[in-house]
Design a protein around this motif. Structure first.
Motif, PDB file in Angstrom:
ATOM      1  N   THR A  92       0.805  -1.214   0.000  1.00 50.40           N
ATOM      2  CA  THR A  92       0.000   0.000   0.000  1.00 50.40           C
ATOM      3  C   THR A  92       0.843   1.272   0.000  1.00 50.40           C
ATOM      4  O   THR A  92       0.383   2.298  -0.496  1.00 50.40           O
ATOM      5  N   HIS A  93       2.040   1.222   0.551  1.00 52.12           N
ATOM      6  CA  HIS A  93       2.855   2.430   0.668  1.00 52.12           C
ATOM      7  C   HIS A  93       4.281   2.141   0.208  1.00 52.12           C
ATOM      8  O   HIS A  93       4.823   1.057   0.450  1.00 52.12           O
ATOM      9  N   VAL A  94       4.854   3.116  -0.470  1.00 56.92           N
ATOM     10  CA  VAL A  94       6.258   3.101  -0.868  1.00 56.92           C
ATOM     11  C   VAL A  94       6.890   4.404  -0.410  1.00 56.92           C
ATOM     12  O   VAL A  94       6.345   5.487  -0.677  1.00 56.92           O
ATOM     13  N   VAL A  95       8.019   4.304   0.270  1.00 54.18           N
ATOM     14  CA  VAL A  95       8.710   5.479   0.801  1.00 54.18           C
ATOM     15  C   VAL A  95      10.103   5.534   0.191  1.00 54.18           C
ATOM     16  O   VAL A  95      10.881   4.573   0.320  1.00 54.18           O
ATOM     17  N   ASN A  96      10.407   6.615  -0.484  1.00 53.91           N
ATOM     18  CA  ASN A  96      11.767   6.856  -0.981  1.00 53.91           C
ATOM     19  C   ASN A  96      12.546   7.580   0.114  1.00 53.91           C
ATOM     20  O   ASN A  96      12.529   8.809   0.210  1.00 53.91           O
ATOM     21  N   TYR A  97      13.204   6.809   0.964  1.00 57.64           N
ATOM     22  CA  TYR A  97      13.948   7.406   2.070  1.00 57.64           C
ATOM     23  C   TYR A  97      15.067   8.303   1.546  1.00 57.64           C
ATOM     24  O   TYR A  97      15.368   9.335   2.136  1.00 57.64           O
ATOM     25  N   ASP A  98      15.695   7.888   0.454  1.00 56.97           N
ATOM     26  CA  ASP A  98      16.690   8.707  -0.235  1.00 56.97           C
ATOM     27  C   ASP A  98      16.162   9.044  -1.621  1.00 56.97           C
ATOM     28  O   ASP A  98      15.496   8.221  -2.271  1.00 56.97           O
ATOM     29  N   CYS A  99      16.477  10.218  -2.090  1.00 55.87           N
ATOM     30  CA  CYS A  99      16.003  10.655  -3.398  1.00 55.87           C
ATOM     31  C   CYS A  99      16.584   9.763  -4.492  1.00 55.87           C
ATOM     32  O   CYS A  99      17.787   9.454  -4.476  1.00 55.87           O
ATOM     33  N   PRO A 100      15.800   9.298  -5.465  1.00 58.71           N
ATOM     34  CA  PRO A 100      16.330   8.443  -6.540  1.00 58.71           C
ATOM     35  C   PRO A 100      17.370   9.188  -7.370  1.00 58.71           C
ATOM     36  O   PRO A 100      17.443  10.416  -7.391  1.00 58.71           O
ATOM     37  N   GLN A 101      18.173   8.395  -8.093  1.00 60.14           N
ATOM     38  CA  GLN A 101      19.222   8.981  -8.922  1.00 60.14           C
ATOM     39  C   GLN A 101      18.672   9.588 -10.210  1.00 60.14           C
ATOM     40  O   GLN A 101      19.197  10.579 -10.701  1.00 60.14           O
ATOM     41  N   ASP A 102      17.617   8.982 -10.776  1.00 60.22           N
ATOM     42  CA  ASP A 102      17.064   9.472 -12.037  1.00 60.22           C
ATOM     43  C   ASP A 102      15.588   9.143 -12.084  1.00 60.22           C
ATOM     44  O   ASP A 102      15.019   8.522 -11.168  1.00 60.22           O
ATOM     45  N   GLU A 103      14.970   9.536 -13.171  1.00 67.19           N
ATOM     46  CA  GLU A 103      13.525   9.327 -13.298  1.00 67.19           C
ATOM     47  C   GLU A 103      13.164   7.857 -13.464  1.00 67.19           C
ATOM     48  O   GLU A 103      12.086   7.422 -13.046  1.00 67.19           O
ATOM     49  N   LYS A 104      14.056   7.051 -14.062  1.00 66.71           N
ATOM     50  CA  LYS A 104      13.753   5.630 -14.219  1.00 66.71           C
ATOM     51  C   LYS A 104      13.680   4.929 -12.880  1.00 66.71           C
ATOM     52  O   LYS A 104      12.793   4.111 -12.634  1.00 66.71           O
ATOM     53  N   SER A 105      14.615   5.240 -11.987  1.00 69.28           N
ATOM     54  CA  SER A 105      14.580   4.646 -10.652  1.00 69.28           C
ATOM     55  C   SER A 105      13.338   5.072  -9.895  1.00 69.28           C
ATOM     56  O   SER A 105      12.727   4.269  -9.165  1.00 69.28           O
ATOM     57  N   TYR A 106      12.939   6.321 -10.077  1.00 66.54           N
ATOM     58  CA  TYR A 106      11.742   6.793  -9.385  1.00 66.54           C
ATOM     59  C   TYR A 106      10.503   6.048  -9.868  1.00 66.54           C
ATOM     60  O   TYR A 106       9.651   5.635  -9.059  1.00 66.54           O
ATOM     61  N   VAL A 107      10.391   5.844 -11.164  1.00 69.07           N
ATOM     62  CA  VAL A 107       9.225   5.146 -11.719  1.00 69.07           C
ATOM     63  C   VAL A 107       9.161   3.702 -11.228  1.00 69.07           C
ATOM     64  O   VAL A 107       8.104   3.200 -10.839  1.00 69.07           O
ATOM     65  N   HIS A 108      10.301   3.031 -11.217  1.00 73.46           N
ATOM     66  CA  HIS A 108      10.301   1.624 -10.800  1.00 73.46           C
ATOM     67  C   HIS A 108      10.107   1.483  -9.299  1.00 73.46           C
ATOM     68  O   HIS A 108       9.530   0.495  -8.838  1.00 73.46           O
ATOM     69  N   ARG A 109      10.575   2.440  -8.540  1.00 77.00           N
ATOM     70  CA  ARG A 109      10.371   2.352  -7.094  1.00 77.00           C
ATOM     71  C   ARG A 109       8.895   2.492  -6.732  1.00 77.00           C
ATOM     72  O   ARG A 109       8.340   1.637  -6.024  1.00 77.00           O
ATOM     73  N   ILE A 110       8.271   3.541  -7.198  1.00 72.48           N
ATOM     74  CA  ILE A 110       6.867   3.744  -6.834  1.00 72.48           C
ATOM     75  C   ILE A 110       5.957   2.788  -7.594  1.00 72.48           C
ATOM     76  O   ILE A 110       4.763   2.683  -7.267  1.00 72.48           O
ATOM     77  N   GLY A 111       6.521   2.077  -8.572  1.00 73.76           N
ATOM     78  CA  GLY A 111       5.718   1.085  -9.288  1.00 73.76           C
ATOM     79  C   GLY A 111       5.477  -0.181  -8.496  1.00 73.76           C
ATOM     80  O   GLY A 111       4.737  -1.064  -8.948  1.00 73.76           O
ATOM     81  N   ARG A 112       6.094  -0.308  -7.286  1.00 76.82           N
ATOM     82  CA  ARG A 112       5.824  -1.482  -6.445  1.00 76.82           C
ATOM     83  C   ARG A 112       4.436  -1.416  -5.822  1.00 76.82           C
ATOM     84  O   ARG A 112       3.944  -2.433  -5.310  1.00 76.82           O
ATOM     85  N   THR A 113       3.802  -0.265  -5.828  1.00 77.66           N
ATOM     86  CA  THR A 113       2.452  -0.119  -5.303  1.00 77.66           C
ATOM     87  C   THR A 113       1.530   0.330  -6.429  1.00 77.66           C
ATOM     88  O   THR A 113       1.983   0.795  -7.482  1.00 77.66           O
ATOM     89  N   GLY A 114       0.232   0.214  -6.203  1.00 76.72           N
ATOM     90  CA  GLY A 114      -0.739   0.577  -7.232  1.00 76.72           C
ATOM     91  C   GLY A 114      -0.700  -0.345  -8.429  1.00 76.72           C
ATOM     92  O   GLY A 114      -0.894   0.111  -9.567  1.00 76.72           O
ATOM     93  N   ARG A 115      -0.489  -1.642  -8.218  1.00 71.48           N
ATOM     94  CA  ARG A 115      -0.382  -2.603  -9.316  1.00 71.48           C
ATOM     95  C   ARG A 115      -1.711  -3.313  -9.534  1.00 71.48           C
ATOM     96  O   ARG A 115      -2.462  -3.556  -8.582  1.00 71.48           O
ATOM     97  N   ALA A 116      -1.945  -3.677 -10.765  1.00 71.31           N
ATOM     98  CA  ALA A 116      -3.124  -4.469 -11.151  1.00 71.31           C
ATOM     99  C   ALA A 116      -4.424  -3.804 -10.690  1.00 71.31           C
ATOM    100  O   ALA A 116      -5.314  -4.453 -10.135  1.00 71.31           O
ATOM    101  N   GLY A 117      -4.541  -2.489 -10.895  1.00 67.42           N
ATOM    102  CA  GLY A 117      -5.774  -1.797 -10.575  1.00 67.42           C
ATOM    103  C   GLY A 117      -5.909  -1.355  -9.142  1.00 67.42           C
ATOM    104  O   GLY A 117      -6.916  -0.722  -8.797  1.00 67.42           O
TER     105      GLY A 117
END
Length: 604
Positions: free
Chosen positions: A286-311
């Motif tokens: 249900t929740h994803v926390v980026n404790y440290d800022c990602p290095q680039d936009e690809k890392s940010y997309v894949h990190r927050i992509g662990r939540t909100g899956r399959a509708g």
């Protein structure tokens, strides 16, 4: 969209956001192409290359589910596990093999794996393999498989190196892209995002209060380094949360233990590096926390992509420190987000309670009433025959504790003490006494007390007119006055006692000195001649030591005074030695003088 093309045998480049089911897009087509297993077929016909071990395990689980009716033999090979089970499975025969590039090449070099009959090759998360430096290994694997094959490349993003790789090794591929023209702008439509500007020392307090919001299920916390993962994990454990870490320094058994405990609900917080940001599909995150800022936009997309899956819906919170604002602005502009200036946030800011639904009065420690998770210790560690060395601080601390518990202290042997005098054993040292149940020498306590206790009293009761105690010197010649006084106090010879002490008794040093005859120092005469050098019993005494006068020291009145001046050995009659130039001038003058005498005139 990609499934009909894959079933027809065409090469595919699939690009879609995470969580859209890319595994089944290539898995169903590859299993259909490989067909049912046969006993006489030992070599694999399908190959899936993935960047991480966790992704390899997840792809294998999905393929096993898809091949439930076919009964295909699927094997997972990756580093950190023992070679023997994987080699034994290869000898029995497999249909599809899923593995990481490093272990695949190791098995090929050991001649346990033959890729000569591969019909379908899949490169999953190709951009991630490029980031990890696996591009040379991928090229080497492609050269080992037959040229007549079906190649499918799937990735969330397509950098230039991946495009060049596809042009070089794919045969007229079809690019299937399940995205709109806004690229990553709506990559996570079901995820609510928050971006806060926080202070480094306050991040752990904000995180601990965020983890107590209403409706929170499983939560993933992403850190930039392995050390940060260990620090956050230890701090959250101290505050009462059921948490585990996943990063590259942990052994494979510990990483799989943490993921199993996270999937089974024994822990609800998983702290990980980007190794868990790709392909890890866990329900109810249900929740994803980026404790440290990602290095680039690809890392940010894949990190927050662990939540909100399959509708499903989810919440993603990103912490941005003051020195990371420039990096975040680049990510914000690349993804066209609305968080160019993150809100300044502290653990006491009111908007974190209202935005996330945190109850008022929540502190940074989880109440004991809410600690209902079993924890990581409830999940057993599977014995995988791990290779390599575990370098995690927490695991190393546990191994050290176990080693200390297993270490046994050796039994101490009894030490036999003997009284010596001048390096030699005294004659009155009693023999060891052996009593029942007692081994080794036994020292009587009464004797020890008589030797030590009376010292203070005897010093107080000593009469004033008693002779002073003698003093020892290393050499008699160093201090002749003290040595003569000592010789005058003690007689040259002391008669031994006529009666021997009883056997087993011990006499103290004080008693022996008291019984010995004493010499009166006032009646002693100095040794002036040989006649006076005889002792009181008529026997010749020891010769008096010869005292040598000490050399007189020269002490200058001033430290700058001249102590020694070398004598002047020169005299007035000595001639000064001429130099070479003066000798040449004299020789020239002499030659000119001789010529004048011979010719009568000076030469021109």
């Amino acid at each position: 969209m990609a499934l009909p093309l894959a079933l027809s045998g065409q090469d595919i480049i699939g690009q879609a956001r995470t969580g859209t089911g890319k595994t089944y897009a290539f898995g169903v087509a590859m299993l259909q192409r490989v067909g049912k297993p046969r006993k006489n077929r030992k070599k694999p016909r399908g190959l899936v290359v993935v960047p991480t071990r966790e992704l390899a395990v997840q792809v294998t689980e999905d393929l096993v589910t898809a091949a439930g009716k076919l009964g295909s033999r699927i094997l997972t090979v990756y580093g950190g596990r023992a070679y023997e089970p994987q080699i034994e499975a290869l000898k029995q025969g497999v249909d599809v093999i899923v593995g990481t590039p490093g272990r695949l090449l190791d098995l090929v070099k050991q001649k346990h794996l033959d890729l000569g009959q591969i019909q379908a090759l899949v490169l999953d998360e190709a951009d991630r393999m490029l980031d990890l430096g696996f591009l040379p290994d991928i090229e080497q694997i492609i050269k080992l498989v037959p040229a007549e094959r079906q190649t499918m490349l799937f990735s969330a993003t397509l950098p230039g190196e991946i495009v060049a790789l596809s042009r070089r090794y794919l045969n007229r591929p079809t690019h299937v892209r399940a995205e709109n023209n806004d690229a990553e702008a709506e990559a996570t439509p079901q995820t609510t995002q928050f971006v806060w500007r926080v202070h480094r020392m306050d991040k752990i307090e904000i995180l601990s209060r965020l983890l107590q919001c209403e409706g929170r299920g499983l939560t993933m916390v992403f850190c930039e380094t392995k050390r940060a993962c260990d620090m956050v994990t230890d701090e959250l454990k101290r505050r009462g949360f059921a948490v585990a870490a996943v990063h590259g320094d942990l052994g494979q058994g510990q990483r799989e233990q943490a993921l199993r405990a996270f999937r089974n609900g024994k822990i609800d917080v998983l702290v990980a590096t980007d190794v868990a940001a790709r392909g890890i599909d866990v329900d109810d995150v249900t929740h994803v926390v980026n404790y440290d800022c990602p290095q680039d936009e690809k890392s940010y997309v894949h990190r927050i992509g662990r939540t909100g899956r399959a509708g499903r819906t989810g919440v993603a919170v990103t912490f941005v420190e003051w020195e990371e604002l420039t990096r975040w602005k680049v990510i914000n502009n690349a993804l066209s987000l609305d968080f160019r200036e993150p809100v300044e946030t502290y653990s006491t800011s009111p908007h974190i309670y209202s935005d996330l639904g945190i109850p008022e009065g929540t502190k940074g420690v989880l109440p004991h009433a809410n600690r209902s998770r079993a924890g990581l210790a409830a999940e057993e560690v599977e014995d995988l025959g791990e290779t390599g060395r575990t370098r995690s601080r927490s695991s190393r601390r546990g191994r050290d504790d176990d080693r200390e518990e297993r270490r046994e202290r050796p039994a101490r042997t009894p030490r036999e003490r003997r009284r010596t005098r001048g390096g030699r054993v005294t004659e009155e040292t009693p023999a060891p006494v052996e009593a029942e149940g007692i081994q080794g020498p036994v020292v009587e306590l009464a004797e020890v007390e008589t030797d030590v206790a009376p010292r203070k009293d005897s010093r107080e009761e000593r009469p004033a007119e008693a002779a002073p105690r003698r003093s020892r010197t290393r050499k008699a010649g160093l201090n002749p006055e003290v040595s003569l006084a000592a010789e005058a106090e003690v007689p040259a010879r002391v008669e031994p006692p006529t009666e021997e002490p009883a056997r087993g008794s011990r006499r103290t040093r004080r008693e022996q000195v008291a019984d010995a005859p004493r010499w009166d120092s006032e009646q002693a005469e100095p040794w002036e001649d040989d006649a006076a050098a005889e002792s009181w019993d008529g026997e010749p005494a020891l010769e008096a030591p010869v005292s040598h006068p000490e050399p007189e020291k020269i002490i200058p009145p001033s430290p700058f005074a001249v102590i020694f001046r070398s004598p002047d050995l020169a005299s007035d009659d000595d001639e000064i030695a001429p130099s070479a130039a003066s000798e040449r001038v004299q020789n020239r003058r002499r030659a000119q003088g001789r010529g004048v005498q011979r010719g009568g005139r000076r030469p021109n």
